[in-house]
Design a protein around this motif. Structure first.
Motif, PDB file in Angstrom:
ATOM      1  N   UNK B 248     -35.066  26.654  -5.051  1.00 31.25           N
ATOM      2  CA  UNK B 248     -35.952  25.499  -4.819  1.00 31.25           C
ATOM      3  C   UNK B 248     -35.568  24.719  -3.559  1.00 31.25           C
ATOM      4  N   UNK B 249     -34.443  25.050  -2.953  1.00 34.61           N
ATOM      5  CA  UNK B 249     -33.993  24.357  -1.736  1.00 34.61           C
ATOM      6  C   UNK B 249     -33.522  25.388  -0.706  1.00 34.61           C
ATOM      7  N   UNK B 250     -34.410  26.319  -0.426  1.00 34.58           N
ATOM      8  CA  UNK B 250     -33.976  27.493   0.337  1.00 34.58           C
ATOM      9  C   UNK B 250     -33.636  27.167   1.793  1.00 34.58           C
ATOM     10  N   UNK B 251     -33.942  25.936   2.228  1.00 38.41           N
ATOM     11  CA  UNK B 251     -33.609  25.577   3.611  1.00 38.41           C
ATOM     12  C   UNK B 251     -32.186  25.067   3.757  1.00 38.41           C
ATOM     13  N   UNK B 252     -31.486  24.870   2.650  1.00 41.51           N
ATOM     14  CA  UNK B 252     -30.140  24.281   2.734  1.00 41.51           C
ATOM     15  C   UNK B 252     -29.061  25.358   2.780  1.00 41.51           C
ATOM     16  N   UNK B 253     -27.972  25.064   3.490  1.00 44.83           N
ATOM     17  CA  UNK B 253     -26.835  25.996   3.483  1.00 44.83           C
ATOM     18  C   UNK B 253     -25.918  25.687   2.301  1.00 44.83           C
ATOM     19  N   UNK B 254     -24.852  26.486   2.177  1.00 44.43           N
ATOM     20  CA  UNK B 254     -23.997  26.391   0.991  1.00 44.43           C
ATOM     21  C   UNK B 254     -23.447  24.986   0.753  1.00 44.43           C
ATOM     22  N   UNK B 255     -22.894  24.389   1.781  1.00 40.45           N
ATOM     23  CA  UNK B 255     -22.295  23.064   1.602  1.00 40.45           C
ATOM     24  C   UNK B 255     -23.361  22.010   1.326  1.00 40.45           C
ATOM     25  N   UNK B 256     -24.503  22.147   1.990  1.00 43.07           N
ATOM     26  CA  UNK B 256     -25.606  21.199   1.751  1.00 43.07           C
ATOM     27  C   UNK B 256     -26.119  21.280   0.316  1.00 43.07           C
ATOM     28  N   UNK B 276     -15.651  21.966 -10.285  1.00 38.87           N
ATOM     29  CA  UNK B 276     -16.122  23.258  -9.780  1.00 38.87           C
ATOM     30  C   UNK B 276     -16.658  23.146  -8.363  1.00 38.87           C
ATOM     31  N   UNK B 277     -17.448  22.100  -8.104  1.00 40.71           N
ATOM     32  CA  UNK B 277     -18.054  21.942  -6.780  1.00 40.71           C
ATOM     33  C   UNK B 277     -16.993  21.660  -5.727  1.00 40.71           C
ATOM     34  N   UNK B 278     -16.008  20.832  -6.080  1.00 41.43           N
ATOM     35  CA  UNK B 278     -14.921  20.555  -5.129  1.00 41.43           C
ATOM     36  C   UNK B 278     -14.198  21.846  -4.744  1.00 41.43           C
ATOM     37  N   UNK B 279     -13.936  22.683  -5.762  1.00 43.91           N
ATOM     38  CA  UNK B 279     -13.219  23.934  -5.496  1.00 43.91           C
ATOM     39  C   UNK B 279     -14.040  24.843  -4.584  1.00 43.91           C
ATOM     40  N   UNK B 280     -15.318  24.962  -4.894  1.00 48.03           N
ATOM     41  CA  UNK B 280     -16.144  25.851  -4.066  1.00 48.03           C
ATOM     42  C   UNK B 280     -16.237  25.333  -2.633  1.00 48.03           C
ATOM     43  N   UNK B 281     -16.247  24.012  -2.463  1.00 52.36           N
ATOM     44  CA  UNK B 281     -16.295  23.468  -1.098  1.00 52.36           C
ATOM     45  C   UNK B 281     -15.070  23.920  -0.304  1.00 52.36           C
ATOM     46  N   UNK B 282     -13.907  23.855  -0.945  1.00 52.41           N
ATOM     47  CA  UNK B 282     -12.686  24.314  -0.267  1.00 52.41           C
ATOM     48  C   UNK B 282     -12.816  25.782   0.113  1.00 52.41           C
ATOM     49  N   UNK B 284     -15.564  27.586   0.521  1.00 57.49           N
ATOM     50  CA  UNK B 284     -16.588  27.802   1.548  1.00 57.49           C
ATOM     51  C   UNK B 284     -16.058  27.395   2.925  1.00 57.49           C
ATOM     52  N   UNK B 285     -15.283  26.350   2.934  1.00 52.86           N
ATOM     53  CA  UNK B 285     -14.698  25.955   4.211  1.00 52.86           C
ATOM     54  C   UNK B 285     -13.745  27.028   4.738  1.00 52.86           C
ATOM     55  N   UNK B 287     -13.904  30.185   4.102  1.00 53.84           N
ATOM     56  CA  UNK B 287     -14.714  31.338   4.523  1.00 53.84           C
ATOM     57  C   UNK B 287     -15.314  31.089   5.902  1.00 53.84           C
ATOM     58  N   UNK B 288     -15.673  29.844   6.186  1.00 53.10           N
ATOM     59  CA  UNK B 288     -16.165  29.517   7.526  1.00 53.10           C
ATOM     60  C   UNK B 288     -15.085  29.762   8.573  1.00 53.10           C
ATOM     61  N   UNK B 289     -13.855  29.354   8.257  1.00 52.33           N
ATOM     62  CA  UNK B 289     -12.737  29.616   9.166  1.00 52.33           C
ATOM     63  C   UNK B 289     -12.582  31.122   9.402  1.00 52.33           C
ATOM     64  N   UNK B 290     -12.721  31.887   8.309  1.00 50.64           N
ATOM     65  CA  UNK B 290     -12.535  33.343   8.398  1.00 50.64           C
ATOM     66  C   UNK B 290     -13.722  34.046   9.049  1.00 50.64           C
ATOM     67  N   UNK B 291     -14.795  33.298   9.299  1.00 55.87           N
ATOM     68  CA  UNK B 291     -15.978  33.935   9.878  1.00 55.87           C
ATOM     69  C   UNK B 291     -16.734  34.811   8.895  1.00 55.87           C
ATOM     70  N   UNK B 292     -16.576  34.563   7.592  1.00 58.06           N
ATOM     71  CA  UNK B 292     -17.330  35.310   6.579  1.00 58.06           C
ATOM     72  C   UNK B 292     -18.672  34.612   6.375  1.00 58.06           C
ATOM     73  N   UNK B 293     -19.752  35.257   6.764  1.00 60.76           N
ATOM     74  CA  UNK B 293     -21.061  34.593   6.752  1.00 60.76           C
ATOM     75  C   UNK B 293     -21.990  35.149   5.679  1.00 60.76           C
ATOM     76  N   UNK B 294     -21.490  36.068   4.855  1.00 61.62           N
ATOM     77  CA  UNK B 294     -22.370  36.737   3.892  1.00 61.62           C
ATOM     78  C   UNK B 294     -22.364  36.077   2.520  1.00 61.62           C
TER      79      UNK B 294
END
Lengths: 486, 486
Positions: B248-256, B276-282, B284-285, B287-294
């Motif tokens: 329902x919010x397909x324009x948002x990225x993972x952190x958004x 749970x959300x706090x953990x996933x934010x860590x 996802x961050x 993964x961004x450092x690692x350049x994992x975009x999938x």
């Protein structure tokens, strides 16, 4: 009742199906089986790699068959004794299944089922036997077999020469110390038995006595044949002269032995012996061409005759454990330090027919006693093999550098360099160095705030502890060059 | 009776235990299992090699555990459905055993039994499930699993980032086409269920409905929850807004997405969701450092929750079979060309405790759907992989040169060059060339009487059929150079 109540409560609470009394388990693996930890697994994989490379050098393909077969496929293939050792799966509705007992019968089933008449294949897989395990002697209920087989219509003894070449080459490569490959032929055994007046029906049972001659004095073997197998002294006397022919003529080489046996008035006229001896002469001549010098014609070798039809052979490494810790351990004290057979095989032209009476697929092959080879390699190794292949460890000298470490790790891994870092946000530098040393990781890369500012890293030789400063854009090249020079 | 008589006769004649009626066997493998011939085995081994190299690049060790476990070890670990699919071994006296159903439970047993608190290991081995097989869809009763797991006390989300890095790297390396890694967290699911008024006891059953959203429209899933699982329209309405948040919010990225969900008045205040959300934010961050975009945060991902306690993830390759023969085959006509999950995993901090209540060994890991990856690689390969590694084929132009061929073969193999020759005494030259061409062996060496006299051989490029004359003492160098230049 209490348990049932607890179970019901748990179910209600949506809990996972935990065992009723955690910690009350007897934590073990099944009898006669064991886990292999990282050190053992690394050693085993390195041996298996050498095995695979050797098979590949001989042009072999590989196949894979299921761990269980229809029970009917295995039934009647392993004699009375073997049959008792097959693991059956429970009848849970559907087919009756059993775990494979070896790789040869499934191979023959595979050939017959797929109407393959021609293949040189190897297979490395585990087999299962409900035997009395002797862990200290390396006898397990689950163990690897490594089989190399040549199926197809080829010319006399050329496939056998390939099999013996592989045995010679692989055992040399593995550096297990002195070894011999004993060689015999079913028809030679049948011929010797015939001229000794031993009826064909006693072939297998007398073979099993004769085969003990590698470990048991002739007098004891003779007594067994007289007392338990009801041969006459005349029969055993004659048989003894023949099966001990190598022992009694130890100055002769393989061809001379065969020649001298061929000149015996009775044996030399026996058609079976003549055919077997002629075949072995061809094989021995090929082996001479190949420069294989470890093969010994040994007329007392008499095993595997449930299905072997022609040449049979078996490699032994009598001194493989000499000078190792195993030699002097309590488990083996007073026992011979040899490890018995490390490879065995032969020609089996009738096995595929058991699955398809119209199929004519002559086969010969060899199976390596790979578990014994593992044990030998383990006992002989001077330095434990590394359990990881990590080349570089990325460490940080200060706190809050986890992202910077991650970036470096990513960069190195992307370049194909095997890299690790501590999975802690703020590890101590000393702890990181200790880990790299313990794991024998050759290089470490160290970053701190100053290095980040300067766009450099420290590249550290973990053994010598020498460090050099490297610019970030030259890091991959520097790591590759340093690794290559180690 | 006749059979018994025949058996008795056979026994008397010392014959081997052949089946009574050869050829009357139903020649097949057990239901849901199959053989893998040379072509399939070669492909599978090449994929497994890529897998192993990737695991090694991440510093993993490997272990090996038995194919069967004590039945008690497996019992109660796979839920009601899974438990029914375990293969039991027959009670033949002694322990009750079952074939392993996966590699995770044996791994946990291994950790508890050996009191290991800290290991990064992979294991590649077959597992067994008495499931209804669907061969055309690649569902078998015997299949490989490839597991990578990190056990030990580490800092938040660093192990998860390694697991997701491996998934991203390996799937990229295997070139299976576009793929995504869906990511969720058990506590986020529990939080969403709580604010939707769904009782904890329904967690698993509702998860199994929600998890269908990747293939089934919301309306159908909602009906299932109302009709079969007795939720109210109010409950499903609320739940639907949450589990479909990405859709329902397909324009948002993972952190958004996580941010926006955190701002919902009810969910944003739920402690489980918040954690749970706090953990996933860590994560996802990192993964961004690692350049994992999938990686995609996907709140409807809800599987494996029998034992997952934290982050869960699953990779899908929706277009992996697009444009391949499989896409258009009859077996799959009209079905989606995706192959479902190709890797899945998560954090399971409670499993080792089930074997040792005092053990505290947090774990996270990933299991690759390697059979699906094999199928994808098979469908996508343009040229069949070679089934042998043979580099040189030694051929003779005239008769009676078998010994000379053997000498050359021996010389080449001793130099580590993978070499074959025909196992015939006098093969035809054309037949030899044909074999080398069919097997795609790159080089042939041809000898004839003249060459032997001159101390030379012909070195032939099997593809171009170019030949050059080489002196025998320069042969090894010439072969090595030619191979290197191919």
């Amino acid at each position: 009742e209490k348990v049932a109540l607890m179970q019901a409560k748990r179910k209600e609470a949506g809990e996972t199906g935990a065992p009723e009394k955690p910690g009350k388990f007897v934590l073990k693996t099944g009898k006669g089986t064991r886990d292999y930890g990282p050190a053992q697994s690394a050693l085993r994989n390195s041996v298996l790699q050498t095995v695979t490379e050797t098979f590949n050098r001989y042009g072999a393909e590989t196949i894979d068959t299921p761990v269980f077969e229809l029970r009917d496929v295995l039934m009647g293939k392993y004699g009375e004794e073997g049959g008792k050792l097959v693991y059956d799966l429970q009848d849970q509705g559907g087919e009756l299944l059993s775990l494979r007992y070896d790789l040869t019968v499934p191979f023959a089933r595979y050939l017959a089922m797929n109407k393959i008449t021609n293949i040189t294949r190897y297979q490395i897989a585990k087999v299962y036997r409900r035997d009395q395990p002797v862990m200290s002697r390396g006898r397990y209920r689950e163990f690897y077999q490594c089989d190399f087989d040549i199926a197809g219509q080829y010319d006399l003894m050329l496939p056998e020469a390939e099999c013996l070449g592989i045995v010679d080459e692989l055992l040399t490569k593995l550096e297990i110390g002195e070894f011999f490959i004993n060689l015999n032929h079913r028809l030679i055994l049948e011929g010797m038995f015939a001229v000794s007046g031993i009826p064909a029906k006693d072939f297998k049972t007398i073979c099993s006595s004769v085969d003990k001659l590698d470990k048991t004095p002739w007098e004891d073997v003779e007594q067994e044949m007289i007392n338990e197998k009801f041969l006459t002294k005349e029969q055993t006397g004659k048989l003894g002269e023949l099966v001990r022919f190598r022992e009694l003529n130890s100055d002769l080489n393989n061809l001379e032995l065969l020649e001298k046996m061929s000149q015996l008035p009775d044996l030399g006229q026996n058609d079976k012996f003549k055919k077997g001896a002629e075949e072995l002469k061809v094989l021995i001549e090929y082996l001479n061409v190949d420069g294989v010098t470890t093969v010994r014609y040994e007329p007392s070798l008499a095993r595997g005759l449930d299905y072997y039809t022609g040449a049979i052979y078996e490699a032994v490494a009598p001194k493989a454990l000499e000078g190792t810790a195993v030699e002097n351990s309590e488990d083996t004290a007073g026992q011979p330090v040899g490890v018995g057979s490390v490879a065995a095989g032969g020609r089996y032209d009738g096995l595929v027919k058991m699955f398809d009476s119209k199929a004519n697929v002559p086969c010969c092959g060899v199976s390596f006693g790979i578990e014994r080879l593992f044990a030998i390699m383990e006992a002989r190794q001077k330095v434990a093999i590394r359990t990881t292949q990590t080349e570089v460890y990325v460490a940080s000298a200060q706190k809050n550098l986890v992202r910077d470490r991650k970036k470096l790790v990513k960069m190195l891994r992307s370049a194909g360099i095997k890299t690790e870092m501590a999975l802690k946000a703020n590890p101590k530098l000393l702890t990181q160095f200790q880990y790299a040393e313990e794991r024998r990781i050759p290089l470490a890369i160290v970053i701190g705030e100053q290095e980040l500012k300067d766009g450099v890293v420290k590249l550290r030789n973990v053994v010598t502890r020498d460090e050099q400063t490297i610019k970030l854009d030259q890091l991959i090249t520097a790591v590759r060059d340093t690794l290559a020079a180690l």
